[in-house]
Scaffold this motif. Structure first.
Motif, PDB file in Angstrom:
ATOM      1  N   GLU A  14      22.397 -28.879 -31.662  1.00  0.00           N
ATOM      2  CA  GLU A  14      21.828 -30.150 -31.196  1.00  0.00           C
ATOM      3  C   GLU A  14      20.391 -29.954 -30.728  1.00  0.00           C
ATOM      4  OE1 GLU A  14      23.863 -31.885 -27.847  1.00  0.00           O
ATOM      5  OE2 GLU A  14      23.625 -30.093 -26.601  1.00  0.00           O
ATOM      6  N   GLY A  15      19.595 -30.980 -30.949  1.00  0.00           N
ATOM      7  CA  GLY A  15      18.217 -30.938 -30.506  1.00  0.00           C
ATOM      8  C   GLY A  15      18.118 -31.185 -29.013  1.00  0.00           C
ATOM      9  N   VAL A  16      17.357 -30.349 -28.339  1.00  0.00           N
ATOM     10  CA  VAL A  16      17.184 -30.448 -26.895  1.00  0.00           C
ATOM     11  C   VAL A  16      15.870 -31.126 -26.536  1.00  0.00           C
ATOM     12  CG1 VAL A  16      16.924 -29.101 -24.765  1.00  0.00           C
ATOM     13  CG2 VAL A  16      18.605 -28.406 -26.504  1.00  0.00           C
ATOM     14  N   SER A  17      14.804 -30.709 -27.215  1.00  0.00           N
ATOM     15  CA  SER A  17      13.485 -31.233 -26.874  1.00  0.00           C
ATOM     16  C   SER A  17      12.514 -30.911 -27.997  1.00  0.00           C
ATOM     17  CB  SER A  17      12.995 -30.598 -25.570  1.00  0.00           C
ATOM     18  OG  SER A  17      11.730 -31.096 -25.209  1.00  0.00           O
ATOM     19  N   CYS A  18      11.464 -31.719 -28.103  1.00  0.00           N
ATOM     20  CA  CYS A  18      10.391 -31.384 -29.030  1.00  0.00           C
ATOM     21  C   CYS A  18       9.066 -31.887 -28.480  1.00  0.00           C
ATOM     22  CB  CYS A  18      10.644 -31.915 -30.432  1.00  0.00           C
ATOM     23  SG  CYS A  18      10.728 -33.696 -30.581  1.00  0.00           S
ATOM     24  N   ILE A  19       7.988 -31.317 -28.999  1.00  0.00           N
ATOM     25  CA  ILE A  19       6.644 -31.669 -28.558  1.00  0.00           C
ATOM     26  C   ILE A  19       5.779 -31.908 -29.776  1.00  0.00           C
ATOM     27  CG2 ILE A  19       6.014 -29.210 -28.329  1.00  0.00           C
ATOM     28  CD1 ILE A  19       4.236 -30.086 -25.909  1.00  0.00           C
ATOM     29  N   SER A  20       5.001 -32.976 -29.702  1.00  0.00           N
ATOM     30  CA  SER A  20       4.178 -33.411 -30.818  1.00  0.00           C
ATOM     31  C   SER A  20       3.067 -32.419 -31.122  1.00  0.00           C
ATOM     32  CB  SER A  20       3.590 -34.776 -30.475  1.00  0.00           C
ATOM     33  OG  SER A  20       2.519 -35.093 -31.308  1.00  0.00           O
ATOM     34  N   ASN A  21       2.592 -32.455 -32.361  1.00  0.00           N
ATOM     35  CA  ASN A  21       1.445 -31.645 -32.757  1.00  0.00           C
ATOM     36  C   ASN A  21       0.134 -32.412 -32.660  1.00  0.00           C
ATOM     37  OD1 ASN A  21       2.084 -33.397 -34.812  1.00  0.00           O
ATOM     38  ND2 ASN A  21       1.821 -31.925 -36.463  1.00  0.00           N
ATOM     39  N   SER A  22       0.179 -33.668 -32.237  1.00  0.00           N
ATOM     40  CA  SER A  22      -1.054 -34.461 -32.174  1.00  0.00           C
ATOM     41  C   SER A  22      -1.500 -34.721 -30.738  1.00  0.00           C
ATOM     42  CB  SER A  22      -0.849 -35.787 -32.904  1.00  0.00           C
ATOM     43  OG  SER A  22       0.225 -36.507 -32.326  1.00  0.00           O
ATOM     44  N   ASP A  38      11.680 -36.380 -33.820  1.00  0.00           N
ATOM     45  CA  ASP A  38      12.850 -36.176 -34.677  1.00  0.00           C
ATOM     46  C   ASP A  38      13.516 -34.870 -34.283  1.00  0.00           C
ATOM     47  OD1 ASP A  38      13.392 -36.566 -38.260  1.00  0.00           O
ATOM     48  OD2 ASP A  38      14.701 -35.787 -36.692  1.00  0.00           O
ATOM     49  N   LEU A  39      14.761 -34.942 -33.828  1.00  0.00           N
ATOM     50  CA  LEU A  39      15.504 -33.754 -33.415  1.00  0.00           C
ATOM     51  C   LEU A  39      16.659 -33.459 -34.369  1.00  0.00           C
ATOM     52  CD1 LEU A  39      15.427 -34.075 -29.518  1.00  0.00           C
ATOM     53  CD2 LEU A  39      14.350 -32.306 -30.922  1.00  0.00           C
ATOM     54  N   ASN A  40      16.478 -33.819 -35.619  1.00  0.00           N
ATOM     55  CA  ASN A  40      17.442 -33.454 -36.651  1.00  0.00           C
ATOM     56  C   ASN A  40      17.123 -32.033 -37.119  1.00  0.00           C
ATOM     57  OD1 ASN A  40      18.968 -33.075 -38.932  1.00  0.00           O
ATOM     58  ND2 ASN A  40      18.385 -34.989 -39.903  1.00  0.00           N
ATOM     59  N   PRO A  41      18.015 -31.084 -36.932  1.00  0.00           N
ATOM     60  CA  PRO A  41      17.696 -29.697 -37.303  1.00  0.00           C
ATOM     61  C   PRO A  41      17.378 -29.521 -38.790  1.00  0.00           C
ATOM     62  CG  PRO A  41      20.025 -29.929 -36.756  1.00  0.00           C
ATOM     63  CD  PRO A  41      19.359 -31.193 -36.350  1.00  0.00           C
ATOM     64  N   ASP A  42      17.884 -30.397 -39.626  1.00  0.00           N
ATOM     65  CA  ASP A  42      17.626 -30.286 -41.068  1.00  0.00           C
ATOM     66  C   ASP A  42      16.159 -30.521 -41.411  1.00  0.00           C
ATOM     67  OD1 ASP A  42      20.773 -31.903 -41.930  1.00  0.00           O
ATOM     68  OD2 ASP A  42      20.307 -29.798 -41.495  1.00  0.00           O
ATOM     69  N   GLU A  43      15.404 -31.096 -40.478  1.00  0.00           N
ATOM     70  CA  GLU A  43      14.002 -31.425 -40.747  1.00  0.00           C
ATOM     71  C   GLU A  43      13.047 -30.274 -40.424  1.00  0.00           C
ATOM     72  OE1 GLU A  43      13.058 -34.192 -42.240  1.00  0.00           O
ATOM     73  OE2 GLU A  43      15.152 -34.829 -42.341  1.00  0.00           O
ATOM     74  N   TYR A  44      13.562 -29.183 -39.878  1.00  0.00           N
ATOM     75  CA  TYR A  44      12.690 -28.094 -39.431  1.00  0.00           C
ATOM     76  C   TYR A  44      12.792 -26.901 -40.375  1.00  0.00           C
ATOM     77  CZ  TYR A  44      11.789 -30.632 -35.152  1.00  0.00           C
ATOM     78  OH  TYR A  44      11.371 -31.588 -34.236  1.00  0.00           O
ATOM     79  N   ASP A  45      11.632 -26.357 -40.746  1.00  0.00           N
ATOM     80  CA  ASP A  45      11.591 -25.269 -41.719  1.00  0.00           C
ATOM     81  C   ASP A  45      11.691 -23.884 -41.094  1.00  0.00           C
ATOM     82  OD1 ASP A  45       9.296 -26.713 -44.168  1.00  0.00           O
ATOM     83  OD2 ASP A  45      11.484 -26.769 -43.984  1.00  0.00           O
ATOM     84  N   TYR A  46      11.076 -23.698 -39.937  1.00  0.00           N
ATOM     85  CA  TYR A  46      10.988 -22.364 -39.353  1.00  0.00           C
ATOM     86  C   TYR A  46      11.865 -22.280 -38.109  1.00  0.00           C
ATOM     87  CZ  TYR A  46       6.922 -21.995 -42.363  1.00  0.00           C
ATOM     88  OH  TYR A  46       6.086 -21.986 -43.452  1.00  0.00           O
TER      89      TYR A  46
END
Length: 125
Positions: A46-54, A106-114
């Motif tokens: 499950e996604g816990v947190s994310c931070i924007s690149n902009s 977006d905290l969908n793990p399928d969307e992350y490459d690394y």
């Protein structure tokens, strides 16, 4: 070689704090959305947190809001997760992830490459 390396996981008592770190090697994090995920035994990641690149906007799973803080230090090519007031239900392997094109929030793990290899957080008395 592109990789993410997490550290900081530990055994901590309920109510305690930890800071997880994730260092990127082989690429620059400046242009990437960065996220933390967790996976407990027998449960889905499950996604816990994310931070924007902009604009460094941050997003959190409802159950960790006001307890966890994500931050990034582009100069150190590192993303952090500060975790306070830890609960037994926070016990999991925590993973950092990065993606250049995922929509911020977006905290969908399928969307992350690394992905990193994970670090174990155990909250128990």
């Amino acid at each position: 070689q592109v990789r993410l390396v997490e550290s900081g996981g530990d055994l901590v008592q309920p109510g305690g704090s930890l800071r997880l770190s994730c260092v990127a090697y082989g690429f620059t994090l400046d242009y990437y959305v960065l996220a933390w995920f967790r996976q407990a035994p027998g449960k889905e990641r499950e996604g816990v947190s994310c931070i924007s690149n902009s604009d460094d906007s941050t997003y959190y799973l409802d159950s960790v809001k006001d307890r966890f803080t994500i931050s990034r230090d582009n100069a150190k090519n590192t993303v952090y997760l500060e975790m306070n007031s830890l609960k037994p239900e926070d016990t999991a392997v925590y993973y950092c992830a990065a993606d250049r094109w995922v929509v911020a929030g977006d905290l969908n793990p399928d969307e992350y490459d690394y992905w990193g290899q994970g670090t174990q957080v155990t909250v128990s008395s």
